[in-house]
Design a protein around this motif. Sequence first.
Motif, PDB file in Angstrom:
ATOM      1  N   HIS A   1     -14.522 106.614 -90.642  1.00 55.79           N
ATOM      2  CA  HIS A   1     -13.587 105.534 -90.290  1.00 55.79           C
ATOM      3  C   HIS A   1     -12.539 105.379 -91.394  1.00 55.79           C
ATOM      4  O   HIS A   1     -11.347 105.198 -91.114  1.00 55.79           O
ATOM      5  CB  HIS A   1     -14.322 104.199 -90.112  1.00 55.79           C
ATOM      6  CG  HIS A   1     -15.341 104.191 -89.008  1.00 55.79           C
ATOM      7  ND1 HIS A   1     -16.152 103.110 -88.765  1.00 55.79           N
ATOM      8  CD2 HIS A   1     -15.677 105.130 -88.094  1.00 55.79           C
ATOM      9  CE1 HIS A   1     -16.955 103.386 -87.738  1.00 55.79           C
ATOM     10  NE2 HIS A   1     -16.692 104.603 -87.316  1.00 55.79           N
TER      11      HIS A   1
ATOM     12  N   ASP B   1     -17.005 106.312 -79.560  1.00 58.46           N
ATOM     13  CA  ASP B   1     -17.187 104.906 -79.158  1.00 58.46           C
ATOM     14  C   ASP B   1     -16.269 103.942 -79.899  1.00 58.46           C
ATOM     15  O   ASP B   1     -16.197 102.756 -79.544  1.00 58.46           O
ATOM     16  CB  ASP B   1     -18.643 104.469 -79.372  1.00 58.46           C
ATOM     17  CG  ASP B   1     -19.094 104.640 -80.818  1.00 58.46           C
ATOM     18  OD1 ASP B   1     -18.808 105.706 -81.408  1.00 58.46           O
ATOM     19  OD2 ASP B   1     -19.702 103.711 -81.372  1.00 58.46           O
ATOM     20  N   ASP B   2     -15.580 104.397 -80.934  1.00 63.02           N
ATOM     21  CA  ASP B   2     -14.897 103.469 -81.845  1.00 63.02           C
ATOM     22  C   ASP B   2     -13.774 102.671 -81.184  1.00 63.02           C
ATOM     23  O   ASP B   2     -13.603 101.482 -81.477  1.00 63.02           O
ATOM     24  CB  ASP B   2     -14.318 104.220 -83.045  1.00 63.02           C
ATOM     25  CG  ASP B   2     -15.392 104.787 -83.965  1.00 63.02           C
ATOM     26  OD1 ASP B   2     -16.523 104.275 -83.949  1.00 63.02           O
ATOM     27  OD2 ASP B   2     -15.081 105.753 -84.694  1.00 63.02           O
TER      28      ASP B   2
ATOM     29  N   HIS C   1     -14.699 108.320 -83.944  1.00 61.91           N
ATOM     30  CA  HIS C   1     -15.832 108.697 -83.081  1.00 61.91           C
ATOM     31  C   HIS C   1     -15.572 108.263 -81.639  1.00 61.91           C
ATOM     32  O   HIS C   1     -14.765 107.357 -81.398  1.00 61.91           O
ATOM     33  CB  HIS C   1     -17.124 108.048 -83.604  1.00 61.91           C
ATOM     34  CG  HIS C   1     -17.399 108.361 -85.041  1.00 61.91           C
ATOM     35  ND1 HIS C   1     -17.437 107.384 -86.028  1.00 61.91           N
ATOM     36  CD2 HIS C   1     -17.601 109.551 -85.662  1.00 61.91           C
ATOM     37  CE1 HIS C   1     -17.659 107.972 -87.188  1.00 61.91           C
ATOM     38  NE2 HIS C   1     -17.765 109.276 -87.008  1.00 61.91           N
TER      39      HIS C   1
HETATM   40 ZN   LIG Z   1     -17.452 105.330 -85.586  1.00 64.84          ZN
END
Ligand SMILES: [Zn+2]
Length: 236
Positions: free
Chosen positions: A134, A20-21, A18
């Motif tokens: 994830h 922001d990860d 994602h």
């Molecule tokens: Zn994420």
Amino acid sequence: MAELVEDVPEVVLAVYAHPDDADVGAGGTLARWASSGCDVHLVVCTDGGRGTMDPAVSPEVLARQRRSELAAATALVGITSHEVLGLPDGELEDGQDLRAELVTRIRQVRPDAVLGHDPTAVFFGQDYFNHRDHRAAGWALLDACAPASALPHYFPNAGPAHQVGVVYLSGTLQPDVWVDVTGTIEVKAAAVECHRSQFPGGDGWAGSAVRGRAEEEGRRAGVAFAEGFRRVRLGG
Ligand SMILES: [Zn+2]
């Protein structure tokens, strides 16, 4: 004694599910390496379009917002290039298609170090378990690094084979090395704050959560602020 990573890789590829990860998991490390002259390339697998509690925000609008949040964050961290594969949020599959995409990027970028999610981390304490994207991204990345990228008969049309030297996995339950991010903790906090759609708790909330978490890891590592990783060295 906790091992601190002092080596700065020349070329890094970070692959996260994602937008922001990467900042949440490794923003301090990426900023530190980038400021030391490392080329840092980031691949974000999904569009992040389902990351909201608000049914009135459409996935298309959210995905657009998250692209601009990501662009702002990567500029702060000093990322050399970033790419959003744009797969639907929540539907990431660890299959041949995703592996082919990642092998192609690895063979193009030719990183000595790769960063991503630890797919074996499922339950974090008693109040969180890991997002399926994830886990899927983490497994696909590991399989893309070894053996696929390194052996020419895997994905023969994806470019010349390349051996990744080392993999650092964030979001892990078994960190075995740490990076001292004391010098870049404020960059990390600011980068995480860029992802406003994900951290609606008001100005400064995400930054203090980031500092608190890095302080905890810093205590394990014997420095003020740290990020922990599970490290796997490949290619002997
Ligand atoms: Zn994420």
